[in-house]
Design an enzyme around this catalytic site. Structure first.
Site, PDB file in Angstrom:
ATOM      1  N   GLY A  41      91.799  11.353 -64.561  1.00  0.00           N
ATOM      2  CA  GLY A  41      91.345  10.382 -63.573  1.00  0.00           C
ATOM      3  C   GLY A  41      92.317  10.243 -62.421  1.00  0.00           C
ATOM      4  O   GLY A  41      91.917   9.999 -61.270  1.00  0.00           O
ATOM      5  N   ASP A  42      93.613  10.399 -62.711  1.00  0.00           N
ATOM      6  CA  ASP A  42      94.627  10.308 -61.661  1.00  0.00           C
ATOM      7  C   ASP A  42      94.517  11.491 -60.702  1.00  0.00           C
ATOM      8  O   ASP A  42      94.711  11.351 -59.490  1.00  0.00           O
ATOM      9  CB  ASP A  42      96.017  10.251 -62.287  1.00  0.00           C
ATOM     10  CG  ASP A  42      96.125   9.154 -63.321  1.00  0.00           C
ATOM     11  OD1 ASP A  42      95.453   8.123 -63.156  1.00  0.00           O
ATOM     12  OD2 ASP A  42      96.869   9.336 -64.303  1.00  0.00           O
ATOM     13  N   SER A  77      84.132   7.054 -62.449  1.00  0.00           N
ATOM     14  CA  SER A  77      84.337   8.212 -63.319  1.00  0.00           C
ATOM     15  C   SER A  77      83.320   8.177 -64.452  1.00  0.00           C
ATOM     16  O   SER A  77      83.185   7.164 -65.141  1.00  0.00           O
ATOM     17  CB  SER A  77      85.758   8.194 -63.895  1.00  0.00           C
ATOM     18  OG  SER A  77      86.708   8.325 -62.875  1.00  0.00           O
ATOM     19  N   GLY A  79      81.226  13.946 -64.593  1.00  0.00           N
ATOM     20  CA  GLY A  79      81.751  13.946 -63.237  1.00  0.00           C
ATOM     21  C   GLY A  79      81.966  12.549 -62.684  1.00  0.00           C
ATOM     22  O   GLY A  79      82.427  11.650 -63.390  1.00  0.00           O
ATOM     23  N   GLY A 135      83.315  10.600 -66.964  1.00  0.00           N
ATOM     24  CA  GLY A 135      83.794  11.502 -68.005  1.00  0.00           C
ATOM     25  C   GLY A 135      83.322  12.915 -67.745  1.00  0.00           C
ATOM     26  O   GLY A 135      83.422  13.424 -66.625  1.00  0.00           O
TER      27      GLY A 135
END
Length: 314
Positions: free
Chosen positions: A254-255, A223, A228, A225
């Site tokens: 993120g999940d 990730s 992308g 942020g």
């Protein structure tokens, strides 16, 4: 069926206030409660995407009772399927997390409790439940922090059991549990850039992702942020970026990306399609009013606008 594991589940509480100013009293304009912890967020998004999903981990105390009640309640008029509750009861009380959203700036302040201590007997009960769930699973996600009492190699143990059962496994954690988990050879790991740097010692995401693959991970999805995600896989290396940066509550973004990756895996989508789905879901989650939800209209509008670029060379 997709199984998500949340060993340190939480009751997520989101406050909205016109402006967050230190050392002052605030009037809350809106409050929402949701079952939380990374794996429960993943399961909720998977269910909204139409996948049969089972959640396991631990729940206990009055907070755990509220979490389980909310997990079984879609809300008035909601037609979405719900994740199946296979949480293992414990004597300790499930933790709470508090997100305070500043409506003026769009920024969020997060407060996370540590979680209850899990006994060896409770861990043994969980392992039995986990083994039973693996027999019918298409994929499993191991998500989040470890509560007190759980040994640091717990995720590595769960990865080995999933691999022995022939079930693809995704790991999303940090620190020493991530390092040990990677060595157990998961199919996917999804650290953020800082977690990946701490794992490998490199702050250059592509170099760090390649290093993490050499350490045992089959595929690494990092990730980045607002930039992308970066994916280093056996089939190639791609970066997927959203069409624009957005402000809002990042809790659960993120999940949602994990849910996109897992759903793409079980649907056998090519990597670019999986990554576009993950980025669109993550961005739509930032735009949602409550933690661990995503804005459906925003997701459908964003999905075709995500840019996926393949890196040349090995």
């Amino acid at each position: 069926m997709i199984v998500t594991v949340t060993l340190n589940a939480a009751l997520d509480i989101t406050y909205h206030t016109p402006a967050l100013v230190p050392h002052t009293t605030h009037r809350v304009s809106d409050v929402a409660e949701r079952p939380g912890g990374k794996g429960l967020n993943v399961a909720r998004v998977l269910s909204a995407l139409g996948h049969e999903t089972v959640v396991t981990g631990f729940a206990g105390g009055r907070t755990g009772d509220v979490l389980r009640e909310l997990l079984g309640n879609s809300g008035p008029g909601c037609s979405r399927a719900r994740p199946v509750d296979a949480l293992v009861p414990i004597s300790g009380s499930t933790r709470r997390t508090l997100a305070v959203v500043d409506e003026t700036s769009g920024d969020t302040t997060q407060l996370n409790e540590p979680g209850p201590t899990v006994s060896s007997a409770e861990w043994s009960d969980f392992l039995g439940a986990y083994e039973r769930l693996l027999t019918g699973a298409d994929a499993v996600a191991l998500c989040g922090s470890l509560p007190p009492g759980i040994h640091v190699g717990a995720y590595a143990e769960l990865i080995r059991r999933a691999r022995a059962a022939g079930v693809p496994v995704l790991l999303d954690t940090s620190g020493e549990p991530l390092r040990r988990g990677v060595a157990a050879r998961p199919d996917l790991v999804k650290p953020n850039a800082d977690e990946l740097a701490r794992l490998t010692g490199s702050r250059e995401p592509l170099r760090a992702a390649r290093d993490a693959r050499r350490r045992g991970a089959h595929a690494v999805i990092a990730s980045l942020g607002p930039d992308g995600i970066l994916a280093a896989t056996p089939d190639g290396i791609w970066q997927a970026t959203p069409p624009a940066s957005v402000k809002g509550n990042p809790t659960g973004a993120g999940d949602s990306a994990v849910a996109g990756l897992l759903s793409g895996l079980v649907e056998r989508l090519p990597w670019p399609a999986r990554l576009a789905r993950a980025v669109a879901l993550a961005t739509a989650t930032v735009l949602a009013p409550a933690a661990g939800e995503f804005d459906t209209e925003a997701y459908e509008e964003l999905l075709p606008r995500v840019t996926v670029t393949e890196h040349p060379g090995p």
